[in-house]
Enzyme design. Structure first.
Site, short mmCIF file in Angstrom:
data_model
loop_
_atom_site.label_atom_id
_atom_site.label_comp_id
_atom_site.label_asym_id
_atom_site.label_seq_id
_atom_site.Cartn_x
_atom_site.Cartn_y
_atom_site.Cartn_z
N ASP A 104 0.82 -1.23 0.00
CA ASP A 104 0.00 0.00 0.00
C ASP A 104 0.85 1.27 0.00
OD1 ASP A 104 -2.31 -1.68 0.38
OD2 ASP A 104 -1.87 -1.70 2.51
N HIS A 138 -4.41 -2.03 -6.02
CA HIS A 138 -3.84 -0.71 -6.29
C HIS A 138 -5.02 0.21 -6.57
CE1 HIS A 138 0.19 -2.06 -6.71
NE2 HIS A 138 -0.05 -2.78 -7.78
P1 GDP Z 1 -0.56 0.58 -3.69
O1 GDP Z 1 -1.22 -0.73 -3.60
O2 GDP Z 1 0.88 0.53 -3.27
O3 GDP Z 1 -0.77 1.26 -5.00
O4 GDP Z 1 -1.26 1.51 -2.64
P2 GDP Z 1 -2.81 1.87 -2.47
O5 GDP Z 1 -3.47 1.99 -3.79
O6 GDP Z 1 -3.44 1.02 -1.46
O7 GDP Z 1 -2.67 3.23 -1.74
C1 GDP Z 1 -2.30 4.34 -2.34
C2 GDP Z 1 -3.38 5.37 -2.07
O8 GDP Z 1 -2.79 6.60 -1.85
C3 GDP Z 1 -4.29 5.56 -3.26
O9 GDP Z 1 -5.58 5.94 -2.82
C4 GDP Z 1 -3.63 6.70 -4.00
O10 GDP Z 1 -4.52 7.43 -4.81
C5 GDP Z 1 -3.13 7.53 -2.87
N1 GDP Z 1 -1.89 8.25 -3.12
C6 GDP Z 1 -0.81 7.83 -3.85
N2 GDP Z 1 0.15 8.77 -3.78
C7 GDP Z 1 -0.30 9.76 -2.98
C8 GDP Z 1 0.27 10.98 -2.51
O11 GDP Z 1 1.41 11.32 -2.77
N3 GDP Z 1 -0.52 11.73 -1.67
C9 GDP Z 1 -1.77 11.38 -1.32
N4 GDP Z 1 -2.45 12.19 -0.51
N5 GDP Z 1 -2.34 10.24 -1.76
C10 GDP Z 1 -1.61 9.43 -2.58
#
Ligand code: GDP
Length: 419
Positions: free
Chosen positions: A12, A40
């Site tokens: 995440d 994701h």
């Molecule tokens: P992944 O599985 O590693 O892609 O992670 P997730 O999808 O579970 O979590 C990432 C979450 O954080 C998603 O809702 C993204 O839209 C959000 N996100 C990613 N980068 C950023 C950031 O730099 N700032 C903020 N506020 N949200 C972000």
């Protein structure tokens, strides 16, 4: 150029956003491990998507998406994902599935429940059958996606495997019948057949033609089957080394390895998490960062950044660079702490110990000044407040890897690229 993008924490980390961002330059995006249990979340011009199996490169019209042999595929779930993408107007013909990838069958999901009910201490699995599918692969009971080609043989193989499973797990029949196993698989087969192929020549040709190939890891090093907080780990290897075994490429081809980390730490489910905060700071991170699982909706544990975990990953994964995600979430704190080491039985540790000792490890914190400004509109490193730049520099110095990307929001534009 072969480029791996891996999670530097417990998953995440925001890999979805970075892969989506980096896929702009990529010809091929490959998933090399895991199943559809984690997700994701991607926000782009098409909308907001929770991808479970399909690589996030699917949103780029020129990008081929590969599910490698190391992935386990739940056929009906993949059909659902393909359907939702197609409904949003996305061309799913650019997806290929390795004929060597193993299937997650309905009885694997039942087995997951059966085993979790039988455990005195829960592992906290997502109950999607991923672990049992990998167990069957290791136990030589698995069924590969390429076996879908011959339906009569497939039916025989799945039936024999189901019957053998029921003999090994008394009571499993109470979860479902043979028809419940076969019907969804037969239906999914009709849809998936055209996607199944031998992906090895494809990646060989890509290397020869010097194509840009991204390998997208699921979860992160702290959930790696061998290197994570065992047994609270996933049933595959998210580390960069597994790109080779899971996608079928030689280690010498991988030139770039980007470790993705949040500016703080989160973990969902069970297991040791030394920097977890149960106070108002933990609640602040959860609320500001919207820290709830993309697939499960479970609230994530939140805590300060764990440098021992990043350092450990810098060695095991061999990061050539880091991407620091969600720095914007830290705005508004008076002070920010980071764990620079752990203390265990009077010893100072720079790297995480094995998980059975990690429960007792206490973080050694270093405090840095916070900043109040909203940084989500910053587009260059110099736009950031000096305390935020100082925070980034401190991490780089401690981990010994440069931070090439700083993310200040979920959208693609909210990404600071450093020279
Ligand atoms: P992944 O599985 O590693 O892609 O992670 P997730 O999808 O579970 O979590 C990432 C979450 O954080 C998603 O809702 C993204 O839209 C959000 N996100 C990613 N980068 C950023 C950031 O730099 N700032 C903020 N506020 N949200 C972000």
């Amino acid at each position: 150029m072969f480029h791996a993008v891996v999670g530097a924490q417990y998953g995440d980390e925001g890999k979805g956003k970075m892969v989506d961002y980096l896929a702009e330059e990529a010809d091929i995006v490959v998933r090399y491990q895991g199943g559809g249990n984690a997700g994701h979340t991607i926000v782009n011009a098409y909308g907001k998507f929770a991808l479970h199996l399909v690589p996030s490169g699917i949103f780029h019209p020129h990008t081929l998406c590969v599910l490698g042999a190391g992935v386990v595929v739940n056929p009906p779930k993949l059909v659902e994902e393909l359907t939702s993408l197609a409904e949003a107007g996305i061309d799913t013909r650019r997806i290929v599935i390795s004929d060597r990838a193993h299937m997650v069958l309905p009885y694997h999901i039942w087995q997951d429940q059966w085993e979790e009910e039988a455990r005195s201490k829960k592992v906290g699995t997502t109950l999607q059958g991923i672990g049992p599918a990998y167990q069957d692969k290791v136990g030589r009971f698995g069924i590969q996606m390429g076996e879908m080609r011959d339906v009569a043989r497939l039916k025989e193989r799945v039936r024999a495997a189901f019957e053998a499973k029921c003999r090994r797990l008394p009571g499993l029949e109470r979860y479902g019948t043979w028809a419940d196993v076969w019907e969804p698989i037969a239906a999914a087969r009709d849809v998936l057949l055209p996607y199944i192929t031998d992906t090895t020549p494809l990646l060989y040709e890509a290397a020869k033609a010097n194509k840009h190939v991204l390998f997208e890891g699921q979860l992160g090093i702290m959930r790696d089957l061998d290197w994570g907080v065992y047994p609270f780990v996933t049933s595959s290897n998210p580390i960069a080394g597994a790109v080779c075994s899971g996608a079928g490429v030689p280690p010498t081809q991988i030139e770039r390895i980007t470790g993705i980390t949040k500016a703080y730490t989160t973990a969902v489910g069970e297991g040791p998490f030394p920097t977890e905060l149960h106070d108002e700071y933990g609640a602040f991170l959860r609320d500001r960062g919207h820290e709830y699982g993309a697939t499960t909706g479970r609230p994530r544990g939140c805590g300060w950044l764990d440098l021992p975990a990043l350092r450990y990953g810098a060695w095991i994964n061999g990061y050539t660079e880091l991407a620091l995600m969600k720095l914007d979430v830290l705005s508004g704190l008076d002070e920010i702490r980071v764990a620079v080491a752990y203390e265990l039985d009077g010893h100072r540790l720079d790297w995480p110990p094995a998980a059975y000792d990690m429960e007792r490890a206490k973080p050694v914190y270093h405090a840095l000044p916070g900043w109040q400004e909203d940084i989500s509109d910053c587009r260059t490193f110099d736009d950031l407040p000096s305390a935020a730049r100082q925070y980034v520099a401190f991490i780089e110095e401690q981990v010994g890897v440069s931070i090439r990307y700083v993310s200040v929001g979920p959208s693609r534009e909210q990404t600071i690229v450093r020279g």
